[in-house]
Design a protein around this motif. Sequence first.
Motif, short mmCIF file in Angstrom:
data_model
loop_
_atom_site.label_atom_id
_atom_site.label_comp_id
_atom_site.label_asym_id
_atom_site.label_seq_id
_atom_site.Cartn_x
_atom_site.Cartn_y
_atom_site.Cartn_z
N CYS A 148 -56.78 46.93 -46.55
CA CYS A 148 -55.93 48.11 -46.35
C CYS A 148 -54.92 47.74 -45.27
CB CYS A 148 -56.77 49.32 -45.94
SG CYS A 148 -57.37 49.25 -44.25
N ARG A 199 -54.94 47.93 -42.31
CA ARG A 199 -55.47 47.39 -41.06
C ARG A 199 -55.83 45.90 -41.16
NH1 ARG A 199 -58.73 51.65 -41.91
NH2 ARG A 199 -57.95 53.55 -40.98
N MET A 238 -64.93 40.70 -44.65
CA MET A 238 -64.28 41.94 -44.22
C MET A 238 -62.96 41.64 -43.51
SD MET A 238 -66.60 43.91 -45.37
CE MET A 238 -66.18 45.51 -44.74
FE1 SF4 Z 1 -59.34 48.00 -44.19
FE2 SF4 Z 1 -60.78 46.76 -42.32
FE3 SF4 Z 1 -62.00 48.35 -44.12
FE4 SF4 Z 1 -61.03 46.01 -44.90
S1 SF4 Z 1 -62.67 46.33 -43.39
S2 SF4 Z 1 -60.72 47.97 -45.93
S3 SF4 Z 1 -59.21 45.83 -43.64
S4 SF4 Z 1 -60.55 48.99 -42.55
#
Ligand code: SF4
Length: 367
Positions: free
Chosen positions: A278, A280, A308
């Motif tokens: 996403c 982030r 992740m």
């Molecule tokens: Fe977004 Fe971090 Fe969740 Fe991956 S781990 S979906 S980058 S919030």
Amino acid sequence: LGMPDVPIKLADRRKTRQIQVGSVAVGGDAPVSVQSMTTTRTSDIGATLQQIAELTASGCQIVRVACPTQDDADALATIARKSQIPVIADIHFQPKYVFAAIDAGCAAVRVNPGNIKQFDDKVKEIAKAASAAGVPIRIGVNAGSLDRRLMEKYGKATPEALAESALWEASLFEEHDFRDIKISVKHNDPVIMVNAYRLLAQQCDYPLHLGVTEAGPAFQGTIKSAVAFGALLAEGIGDTIRVSLSAPPVEEVKVGIQILESLNLRQRRLEIVSCPSCGRAQVDVYKLADQVSAGLEGMEVPLRVAVMGCVVNGPGEAREADLGVASGNGKGQIFVKGEVIKTVPESMIVETLIDEAMKLAEQMEAA
Ligand code: SF4
């Protein structure tokens, strides 16, 4: 904590009578098995055995071969003898090939007695020969080849028509005291198919072979099969499965195995828990997940590897897994069994995860 990790089940399996397809038990308390079908000409013994070997290596447990001609029937004995997994001969209309398949040592035969009823006494003779050889029969009702009488009665291949057709076919064998049967009622529409199997499950205790027929190319067929098998297996219905894809049969087996693993009907092997990424994300999660999957392909131990993209959910998921990485700031925190064991630069994440996975796999295999 400290509790053994017993997989949660969705439902108890429906109680079915057990049949024996060569070395593989189907029904009763036997695990749900995965099957596929060759795409070669069966008469081309070399090519067929080669494909069966590839299917066996991918985890296929039972293989079906088509038998439309005498040359195919003549090839069955060698194929059945040399195959490492039980071979089912798939026969339509010609009773003589059913006898040939039984004589050839095939583990089972797929044939619909309704197709051969017009030949005097043939159903009785097949029942006798199959019984003497201990060869079970699969009755395979397909929407596309539904009996004319039922088409007239129902107007189209409804769930009721499919189930009634299968039970009528079975009754033709039951008349001769033959019950070494498994049944499939396939339709290309998962909703009709699920309802047909539900009806069948209410009305008989034969083991059921699940299939969505003509499910389509790999993407669509995978989803249709996963949804339909998932719905039925979640109710405890289904004893053996065949995913039908317009794709190489090894792909069918991979999908079938993944469906059973997802439902905890088979011990999970390697599982990559990767985030969808996403805004982030601080790393290219898709690429990282693909590289880790490719690096660990073929690993048989039940390892959960978390990949992740950032530190929001990353450390939590990575800690739950056997092994994981949470990325951020151009680095990756590597977790093993819940502990951060090291932090490596982004360029080293894949290599480090693969190394650690190999170490864990060795420990698991040694244990
Ligand atoms: Fe977004 Fe971090 Fe969740 Fe991956 S781990 S979906 S980058 S919030």
